[in-house]
Design a protein around this motif. Structure first.
Motif, short mmCIF file in Angstrom:
data_model
loop_
_atom_site.label_atom_id
_atom_site.label_comp_id
_atom_site.label_asym_id
_atom_site.label_seq_id
_atom_site.Cartn_x
_atom_site.Cartn_y
_atom_site.Cartn_z
N ILE A 4 -71.08 -43.20 -16.53
CA ILE A 4 -71.96 -43.54 -17.27
C ILE A 4 -72.27 -42.29 -17.91
CG2 ILE A 4 -73.72 -44.91 -18.45
CD1 ILE A 4 -73.14 -46.93 -16.40
N PHE A 5 -72.01 -41.71 -18.95
CA PHE A 5 -72.61 -40.35 -19.55
C PHE A 5 -73.73 -40.88 -20.57
CE2 PHE A 5 -68.19 -39.16 -18.96
CZ PHE A 5 -68.12 -38.23 -18.09
N VAL A 6 -75.02 -40.20 -20.56
CA VAL A 6 -76.21 -40.62 -21.14
C VAL A 6 -76.45 -39.22 -21.99
CG1 VAL A 6 -78.38 -41.17 -21.51
CG2 VAL A 6 -76.95 -42.15 -19.55
N ARG A 7 -76.42 -39.21 -23.57
CA ARG A 7 -76.66 -38.09 -24.19
C ARG A 7 -78.55 -38.10 -24.07
NH1 ARG A 7 -76.56 -36.98 -30.64
NH2 ARG A 7 -77.52 -34.82 -30.68
N ILE A 183 -74.83 -39.61 -15.70
CA ILE A 183 -75.02 -38.33 -15.69
C ILE A 183 -75.84 -38.28 -17.17
CG2 ILE A 183 -73.79 -36.09 -16.26
CD1 ILE A 183 -71.45 -37.15 -14.88
N PHE A 184 -76.83 -37.76 -17.15
CA PHE A 184 -77.72 -37.46 -18.37
C PHE A 184 -77.42 -36.00 -18.69
CE2 PHE A 184 -80.15 -40.48 -15.83
CZ PHE A 184 -80.70 -41.21 -16.85
N CYS A 185 -76.66 -35.90 -19.83
CA CYS A 185 -76.43 -34.59 -20.40
C CYS A 185 -76.35 -34.36 -22.06
CB CYS A 185 -75.11 -34.44 -19.73
SG CYS A 185 -73.72 -35.67 -20.03
N SER A 215 -77.56 -42.59 -26.19
CA SER A 215 -76.36 -43.41 -26.29
C SER A 215 -75.80 -43.39 -24.74
CB SER A 215 -75.40 -43.33 -27.37
OG SER A 215 -74.90 -41.91 -27.33
N LEU A 216 -75.14 -44.61 -24.48
CA LEU A 216 -74.08 -44.50 -23.46
C LEU A 216 -72.68 -44.41 -23.51
CD1 LEU A 216 -76.01 -47.59 -21.65
CD2 LEU A 216 -76.72 -45.30 -21.72
#
Length: 261
Positions: A4-7, A183-185, A215-216
């Protein structure tokens, strides 16, 4: 495996932190993530990503592993049309769509505009290598353009629907532990990783998809033939936590106003 990528939240780029709205977004996000079972949290080293993660980590009493190579892909170029000196995307449509290499998953780094910055090609390769190393630590080994999971028992499922018409995934008893990582990125680096995972050229992702702040983007491995795995996107730019919390969706990073529905 689920990634899960988190902007990060709405950014204050000058101070590399969040705006007041960005902090509200991060707080709403934390309430959502706290309901998940997460094996590991990872984070970009940049302030805006770390600040976004801090709300979730504080609630859970967890820490994130910092991944220096997941910082934003900010290798600056001079836009040949507009003269913009900035990140290597947001090009004028008539320009980037006319460049054949922009449609090649490997050769987009060889276009004239990308070759302006000698760091772009090696940085792209480094991110791909490091991400594969991360996946390998969870048992997913890159093999050409897909992944193999040698430590898992093989299984063979021919379709997503069972003979009785029900979804295969809903019926199957899967006793294997599926790792979940968050992952917070950033928007650009997420597209870099997705380019590698999905074998889609980076320029097509940055120009074709928008991921609002906090967003995810959810990517899950599908393992249905032998011990082969391929990652499939289940959601891009999901902002349910903002909409349910009556927080407007930020347009930061977009040339058009973000959809509020």
């Amino acid at each position: 495996m689920r990634i899960i990528f988190v902007r990060h939240g709405e950014p204050d780029y000058v101070n590399d932190t969040l705006t007041a709205k960005g902090w509200r977004e991060a707080e709403l996000l934390s309430k959502r993530i706290c309901n998940w079972k997460v094996d590991e949290f990872y984070c970009s080293p940049l302030g805006r990503a770390k600040d976004t993660a801090s709300c979730t980590l504080k609630k859970l009493g967890r820490e994130a592993v910092i991944l220096p190579w997941m910082r934003e892909f900010s290798y600056l170029i001079d836009d040949p049309v507009t003269g913009r000196h900035s990140v290597p995307w947001d090009f004028v449509p008539s320009y980037w769509t006319s460049q054949p290499y922009m449609y090649d998953v490997d050769k987009w780094v060889e276009t004239d505009v990308m070759k302006q910055n000698s760091k772009i090609a090696p940085a792209y390769r480094e991110v791909c290598h490091n991400f594969d190393e991360l996946l390998a630590s969870y048992g997913y080994i890159r093999e050409n353009n897909f992944y193999r999971v040698p430590c898992r028992e093989e299984r063979f499922i021919t379709g997503t629907v069972s003979a009785d018409g029900s979804p295969t995934a809903a019926n199957e008893e899967d006793s294997r532990t599926q790792p979940v990582i968050v992952i917070f990125c950033h928007l650009g680096i997420t597209c870099i990783v997705l380019s590698h995972l999905l074998n889609i050229p980076f320029p097509l992702l940055t120009h074709g998809f928008f991921m609002p702040t906090t967003s995810l983007t959810v990517v899950t491995s599908e393992e249905h033939w032998g011990n082969e795995a391929y990652f499939r996107v289940q959601a891009v730019g999901d902002v349910h936590h903002l909409l349910s919390g009556d927080e407007p969706v930020s347009s930061a990073g977009s040339f058009a106003k973000a959809f509020q529905g």
